[in-house]
Design a protein around this motif. Structure first.
Motif, mmCIF file in Angstrom:
data_model
loop_
_atom_site.group_PDB
_atom_site.id
_atom_site.type_symbol
_atom_site.label_atom_id
_atom_site.label_comp_id
_atom_site.label_asym_id
_atom_site.label_seq_id
_atom_site.Cartn_x
_atom_site.Cartn_y
_atom_site.Cartn_z
ATOM 1 N N UNK A 1 9.453 3.707 -2.422
ATOM 2 C CA UNK A 1 9.116 3.415 -3.810
ATOM 3 C C UNK A 1 8.796 4.721 -4.532
ATOM 4 N N UNK A 2 8.611 4.637 -5.821
ATOM 5 C CA UNK A 2 8.221 5.803 -6.613
ATOM 6 C C UNK A 2 6.763 6.147 -6.333
ATOM 7 N N UNK A 3 6.489 7.423 -6.153
ATOM 8 C CA UNK A 3 5.117 7.820 -5.897
ATOM 9 C C UNK A 3 4.994 9.298 -5.599
ATOM 10 N N UNK A 4 3.793 9.759 -5.267
ATOM 11 C CA UNK A 4 3.538 11.198 -5.138
ATOM 12 C C UNK A 4 4.011 11.826 -3.840
ATOM 13 N N UNK A 5 4.333 11.009 -2.825
ATOM 14 C CA UNK A 5 4.758 11.586 -1.548
ATOM 15 C C UNK A 5 6.276 11.645 -1.473
ATOM 16 N N UNK A 6 6.772 12.462 -0.591
ATOM 17 C CA UNK A 6 8.213 12.659 -0.460
ATOM 18 C C UNK A 6 8.661 12.310 0.965
ATOM 19 N N UNK A 7 9.058 11.027 1.209
ATOM 20 C CA UNK A 7 9.104 9.949 0.218
ATOM 21 C C UNK A 7 7.789 9.180 0.172
ATOM 22 N N UNK A 8 7.653 8.330 -0.854
ATOM 23 C CA UNK A 8 6.533 7.392 -0.933
ATOM 24 C C UNK A 8 7.014 6.046 -0.408
ATOM 25 N N UNK B 1 0.860 -1.178 0.000
ATOM 26 C CA UNK B 1 0.000 0.000 0.000
ATOM 27 C C UNK B 1 0.900 1.233 0.000
ATOM 28 N N UNK B 2 0.803 2.037 -1.042
ATOM 29 C CA UNK B 2 1.641 3.238 -1.150
ATOM 30 C C UNK B 2 1.101 4.351 -0.271
ATOM 31 N N UNK B 3 2.006 5.080 0.373
ATOM 32 C CA UNK B 3 1.599 6.208 1.198
ATOM 33 C C UNK B 3 2.809 6.943 1.723
ATOM 34 N N UNK B 4 2.599 8.051 2.406
ATOM 35 C CA UNK B 4 3.725 8.777 3.020
ATOM 36 C C UNK B 4 4.222 8.035 4.254
ATOM 37 N N UNK B 5 5.428 8.351 4.694
ATOM 38 C CA UNK B 5 5.953 7.787 5.933
ATOM 39 C C UNK B 5 7.132 8.603 6.411
ATOM 40 N N UNK B 6 6.933 9.295 7.522
ATOM 41 C CA UNK B 6 8.034 10.011 8.150
ATOM 42 C C UNK B 6 9.078 9.011 8.654
#
Length: 618
Positions: free
Chosen positions: A212-219, A196-201
């Motif tokens: 992984x590649x995705x819209x959040x920094x980082x995803x 499941x892709x998502x943000x993660x501090x």
């Protein structure tokens, strides 16, 4: 006699088939896939986590390593709950689910990440709070080893499948008691989702391999995410728990598209993915300790030969332009490889266009197609419509999942763009808080070109930086980042941000209110006609650097500015003017003063010698 013999023969055959059917019937009630041998306990690690928890990726890595070392004995349930799991805004996914908060409350958590290992209170391990089962991540391995060394009086196993047409998840469980217990036993079946892709501090610091590649920094690629309890919070209670007892059960869930029902959020609930599910069945002593458990992958069933399922579509918001990038994601829900598909799309009901996709997707496999620079007639809010047809040139056997829409904003038409900003120098003033290393910024145009950036910084320090934006392109975005996600105020000092143009028009002003609890702030602005000056003082003299790029309107303005004295730019008079008033072959400085000294005796500076401009630099 013949008739009697026939009758007797019929009787014998009938008895035979009755015996066979009886045996088969009994066989269906007997154990089929659960072990009947005494075994030690398996570990169920319930990890309490959140997308804005700095150290949670370290917990993910510790738990995953425990599972990887003991793949048949340690099973993970990652429960997103608490303040760190709350989205920061509409672009953040909400990974909470209905039952997670109650489980966390019973564990009595003091800090994140935390974990309950079989909800056991173990000698030699201090829980985070007295009477609770939540323990720090440094204790998980010791607790798991302790649990796996203990004998279990019961075994449980599971098999699971998901019908891609009906949307029903079916789990068959079998429970077998190898010895008798008098404790209350309850069977639970948890559904967890992987990938499941998502943000993660904290991802970059503690678990970079999950990025992984995705819209959040980082995803971040989240695993073992708790989604549902198939029999609710109470589970299924067993009445008979004596040695030799075999209990089969079937559990079903009409799986929704997402978990929005019964929950509210300031983010969004991502879609469930039936091709990335596991189930974890476990036996607990009422609300207390978990005795053992078992994990099974969910097997997707594809009844149709040709079935393209459009799962998602996106479109990029724009600031001022009339073109955007659009994407569609689809899966092969057919039982045949998908090799071609027609993707029809339009924006705001305009003329449809068709993208003819070709590839090779096995059953359940996914593909994302992105079409760049699609032009459209702008509106404040815009809609992209997609339709997938003709899988492998055949009629799609399930037309209920071929359609999808997505929306995107035109910020200028929505009134979200600050106007009246002068092209040229942009001043960026930043006072950092106690964690300046978390603060960065950049100014970009609509196409991602960076016009200025800064950070990370030192703590509690004032910085004054600049960027330069031109007239064309005229629409820009200021992006202010806080890598931890807690903003620049107020628990760790009070930071401030002020961004203005050269005429002191404010683009963004940060204060103790809007600088709290953010990971990214976006401000859009449009430049008007700024300075048309094209001349600038350079180390080599005055030069034409382009319209709007300079400080001076003409060469004369540049060469006569007294601020440029003692630079190659300053010239009080031209060579020809000196020639007309003085004898050739004399030495003059840039102020027109004649020098009687020899060239070798001249101080550093700009001189006119024999009508030639000469720079002396010893």
């Amino acid at each position: 006699m013949k008739n009697i013999n026939k009758s007797k023969g019929y009787f014998i055959v009938t008895v035979f088939w009755i015996a066979v059917l009886t045996f088969c019937s009994l066989k269906t009630q007997a154990q089929t896939f659960v072990s009947t041998l005494p075994e030690n306990k398996n570990v169920i690690l319930e990890e309490f986590t959140g997308i804005y928890c700095q150290f949670c990726p370290d917990g993910h890595l510790i738990a995953q390593n425990l599972h990887n070392t003991n793949p048949n004995d340690v099973f993970l349930i990652n429960i997103h709950t608490g303040g760190y799991s709350n989205p920061n805004g509409p672009n953040d996914p909400d990974f909470n689910c209905l039952y997670g908060g109650a489980i966390a409350t019973n564990a009595n958590i003091a800090g994140y990440p935390a974990g309950s290992v079989n909800r056991a209170i173990l000698s030699g391990i201090t829980p985070q709070n007295p009477g609770g089962t939540a323990m720090s991540r440094s204790d998980w391995a010791t607790a798991a080893s302790n649990i796996m060394s203990q004998p279990s009086y019961v075994n449980v196993a599971a098999q699971a499948s998901y019908d891609m047409v009906t949307g029903i998840l079916t789990v068959n469980t079998e429970t077998y008691y190898t010895s008798t217990t008098t404790n209350i036993n309850v069977l639970h079946v948890a559904v967890v989702q992987n990938n499941v892709a998502g943000p993660q501090t904290g991802a970059l610091s503690y678990n970079p391999n999950a990025i992984i590649t995705g819209p959040w920094n980082p995803t971040y690629n989240h695993q073992h995410m708790f989604r549902h309890l198939m029999d609710g919070a109470k589970g299924l209670e067993f009445n008979v728990t004596t040695a030799g007892t075999f209990v089969p059960n079937t559990h079903t869930w009409q799986m929704p598209t997402n978990l929005a029902s019964g929950q509210s959020t300031n983010g969004y609930f991502p879609d469930l993915d039936p091709t990335n599910l596991d189930v974890v069945a476990y036996i607990a002593e009422g609300p207390g300790e978990i005795i053992t458990g078992f994990q099974a992958s969910v097997i997707p069933i594809f009844p149709n030969a040709y079935d393209a399922n459009v799962t998602n579509s996106t479109a990029e918001d724009v600031i001022c332009t009339s073109e955007t990038d659009i994407s569609i994601t689809f899966r092969n829900y057919g039982n045949q490889p998908l090799t071609s598909l027609d993707l029809t799309y339009d924006i705001n009901g305009g003329t449809p266009a068709v993208y003819n996709w070709v590839g090779n997707l096995t059953s359940g496999a996914q593909e994302t197609v992105t079409i760049t620079n699609v032009t459209f007639i702008p509106q404040a809010n815009n809609t992209v419509t997609w339709l997938a047809t003709n899988p492998n040139g055949q009629v799609d056997q399930n037309t209920t999942n071929n359609y999808n829409t997505s929306t995107f904003k035109h910020f200028n038409l929505s009134g979200d763009v600050i106007t009246g900003i002068t092209a040229g120098i942009i001043d960026v003033s930043i006072l950092t808080d106690g964690y300046g290393s978390e603060t960065t910024w950049e100014i970009i145009d609509e196409f991602g070109q960076v016009y200025g950036s800064g950070g990370p910084y030192s703590n509690n320090t004032q910085y004054n930086e600049t960027a330069y934006v031109a007239i064309f392109p005229s629409c820009f975005e200021l992006k202010l980042y806080d890598s931890y996600g807690d903003g620049m105020c107020c628990a760790n000092g009070v930071g401030s941000v002020l961004v203005t143009d050269q005429n002191n028009n404010v683009i963004f002003e940060g204060d103790p209110v809007n600088l709290q609890n953010f990971s990214e702030i976006n401000v859009y602005f449009e430049t008007g006609a700024g300075s048309s000056n094209s001349w600038e003082c350079t180390p080599f003299g005055c030069a034409d650097v382009g319209m709007g790029m300079g400080t001076y309107a003409t060469q004369l303005d540049c060469e006569s500015d007294t601020a440029n004295i003692n630079t190659p730019c300053f010239v009080i008079t031209s060579i020809n003017e000196i020639e007309s008033n003085n004898t050739n072959n004399k030495i003059y400085d840039i102020l027109g003063r004649e020098y009687k000294s020899k060239v070798g005796e001249l101080k550093n500076g700009l001189y006119i010698i024999d009508n030639i401009k000469v720079i002396i630099n010893k």
